[in-house]
Design an enzyme around this catalytic site. Structure first.
Site, short mmCIF file in Angstrom:
data_model
loop_
_atom_site.label_atom_id
_atom_site.label_comp_id
_atom_site.label_asym_id
_atom_site.label_seq_id
_atom_site.Cartn_x
_atom_site.Cartn_y
_atom_site.Cartn_z
N ARG A 6 0.85 -1.21 0.00
CA ARG A 6 0.00 0.00 0.00
C ARG A 6 0.88 1.26 0.00
O ARG A 6 0.50 2.30 -0.50
CB ARG A 6 -0.96 0.00 1.21
CG ARG A 6 -1.72 1.30 1.38
CD ARG A 6 -3.08 1.15 2.08
NE ARG A 6 -3.11 0.20 3.15
CZ ARG A 6 -2.64 0.41 4.38
NH1 ARG A 6 -2.09 1.56 4.69
NH2 ARG A 6 -2.73 -0.52 5.30
N TYR A 59 -13.43 18.51 -14.44
CA TYR A 59 -13.96 17.16 -14.68
C TYR A 59 -15.04 16.89 -13.62
O TYR A 59 -14.90 17.30 -12.46
CB TYR A 59 -12.81 16.14 -14.60
CG TYR A 59 -13.29 14.74 -14.51
CD1 TYR A 59 -14.03 14.17 -15.55
CD2 TYR A 59 -13.03 13.96 -13.40
CE1 TYR A 59 -14.50 12.86 -15.46
CE2 TYR A 59 -13.49 12.64 -13.31
CZ TYR A 59 -14.23 12.12 -14.33
OH TYR A 59 -14.69 10.84 -14.24
N LYS A 63 -5.83 7.66 -18.93
CA LYS A 63 -6.02 8.25 -20.25
C LYS A 63 -4.76 8.05 -21.13
O LYS A 63 -4.44 6.95 -21.47
CB LYS A 63 -6.42 9.71 -20.08
CG LYS A 63 -7.53 9.93 -19.05
CD LYS A 63 -8.83 9.32 -19.51
CE LYS A 63 -9.96 9.19 -18.50
NZ LYS A 63 -9.95 9.79 -17.23
C1 LIG Z 1 -9.24 15.71 -16.57
C2 LIG Z 1 -9.52 14.53 -15.71
N1 LIG Z 1 -9.04 14.49 -14.47
C3 LIG Z 1 -9.30 13.44 -13.64
C4 LIG Z 1 -10.06 12.37 -14.05
C5 LIG Z 1 -10.33 11.23 -13.09
O1 LIG Z 1 -9.52 10.14 -13.40
P1 LIG Z 1 -9.92 8.60 -13.14
O2 LIG Z 1 -11.12 8.31 -13.99
O3 LIG Z 1 -8.69 7.85 -13.56
O4 LIG Z 1 -10.21 8.48 -11.69
C6 LIG Z 1 -10.57 12.37 -15.35
C7 LIG Z 1 -11.38 11.22 -15.83
O5 LIG Z 1 -12.03 11.31 -16.84
C8 LIG Z 1 -10.29 13.47 -16.21
O6 LIG Z 1 -10.75 13.52 -17.46
#
Ligand SMILES: Cc1ncc(COP(=O)(O)O)c(C=O)c1O
Length: 392
Positions: free
Chosen positions: A57, A110, A207
């Site tokens: 962890r 987001y 991503k």
């Molecule tokens: C710009 C952005 N930040 C953070 C996140 C969150 O990431 P995760 O889905 O890996 O938790 C996303 C998810 O789409 C995102 O597009």
């Protein structure tokens, strides 16, 4: 020796042939715990007096390779990996802010970041305030004694609005406030905010870092002191760690990051130009188009324009839904940065949790469509969109 270039770092940083076996690929250390030689060694590791692993962890050798690679690519001192982008964002913000504190954010965020800041944090006495960060006076006006973080998403998901990082960082430095930049949309290949003086980078590694749509992960890069601080507090005590296999997939993805992102950007540029010229399309939001309102800032701050764009078709929600339901090659799915082209409707999907009034103030209209342009042949993506637009 001269500092290696980005492509070289993507392949080599953090990874070395396994000294025991010579294995070129980093082994997946699929273990929950690590054996100490004796009680004294265990105590020394817990006290931070001896380097070494304790429990997965808190740290794991496969995960370390990933953390070192992302730190090298972002140009930071240290990296820290998590099981998702949201685990990384929440661990960092819970580390930086406490009850009674105030966080200033860019206006468009987001959906889940918005939820964390506006639904979860208020329960713990932390208040987040969105402001137009490009308006220097507005930023100065909103900063208070208790402002502990300036949180920036640029380009913003899904509107592609940009924040002028150099300007925000200048004001933040005057007030000694750390700047956190969500660099998910650009990846370090196209934007390196730490070089401009930002304090922390976060990524949804799900991503472009992964690139293949097969794993979730999150990353933070910052100073050694603070990364150790997060590791020993909100990573250790909340427990949003990444597992070794997920870290291994991200390591593999990172090796091809620059070639993938280059091609994503080229494809997105072609698709954006096509959409721009189509009579059924009302608006295209892509920083690489010369008439994008922040085109000059995009050219200055970024090394390319990325693979995501948003657009609005004439006829609003119904027409937009028709387009989404008519694509054959693009997949109707959230997420972005994958080899596959993904199309989605932010108002009913990724940003559905944001109250209507807030969503509209962010320009996330009911008709907006987000497209993550994949690595297919651009002509095939364009043909698919063309036939879908004809259905309106
Ligand atoms: C710009 C952005 N930040 C953070 C996140 C969150 O990431 P995760 O889905 O890996 O938790 C996303 C998810 O789409 C995102 O597009």
């Amino acid at each position: 020796m001269k500092k290696p270039g980005f492509h070289t770092l993507a392949v080599h940083a953090g990874q070395h042939p396994d000294p025991l076996t010579g294995s070129l690929a980093t082994p997946i250390y699929q273990t929950s715990t690590f054996v100490f030689k004796n009680a004294e060694q265990g105590a020394a590791r817990f006290a931070g007096e001896e380097e070494g692993y304790i429990y997965s962890r808190i740290g794991n050798p496969t995960v370390t390779a990933l953390e070192e690679k992302i730190a090298a690519l972002e140009g930071g001192e240290a990296g820290l990996a998590f099981g998702s982008g949201m685990a990384a964002i929440s661990a960092l913000l819970f580390y930086l802010a406490q009850s009674g504190d105030h966080i200033v954010t860019s206006p468009v965020l987001y959906g889940s970041t918005h939820g964390l800041l506006h639904d979860v944090f208020p329960r713990y006495g932390v208040k987040a305030e969105p402001v137009d960060l490009n308006d220097e006076q507005a930023l100065r006006n909103v900063i208070k004694e208790n402002t502990k973080v300036i949180y920036v998403e640029t380009p913003a998901n899904p509107t592609m609005d940009l924040v002028d990082l150099a300007k925000v960082i200048k004001v933040a430095k005057e007030h000694n406030i750390p700047v956190v930049v969500d660099n998910t949309f650009m990846s370090p290949y196209l934007q390196r905010p730490l070089e401009l003086g930002a304090d922390f980078i976060i990524h949804s590694a799900t991503k472009y870092i992964s690139g293949h749509g097969d794993v979730l992960g999150g990353l933070i890069v910052g100073s050694k002191e603070h990364i150790t601080g997060v590791r020993r507090t909100t990573l250790k005590d909340i427990g949003g760690n990444i597992d070794p296999f997920a870290a291994w997939l991200l390591l593999r993805g990172l090796k091809t990051l620059p070639v993938r992102v280059q091609r994503h950007s080229e494809n997105a540029m072609e698709v954006a130009r096509f959409l721009k010229s189509h009579p059924a399309v009302l608006e295209v939001y892509y920083p690489g188009l010369p008439d994008f309102p922040q085109y000059d800032l995009a050219k200055e701050q970024m090394d390319g324009f990325g693979g995501v764009l948003a657009f609005e078709v004439k006829g609003g929600v119904d027409a937009g839904r028709k387009v989404i339901n008519s694509v054959k090659l693009c997949h109707v799915a959230v997420s972005l940065g994958d080899v596959d082209s993904l199309i989605e409707h932010p108002a009913s999907m990724t940003h559905a949790g944001i109250p209507l009034e807030d969503r509209l103030s962010m320009n996330i209209t009911d008709g907006l469509i987000r497209l993550s342009v994949g690595l297919e042949d651009p002509e095939d993506i364009i043909d698919d969109l063309k036939q879908a637009l004809e259905q309106i």
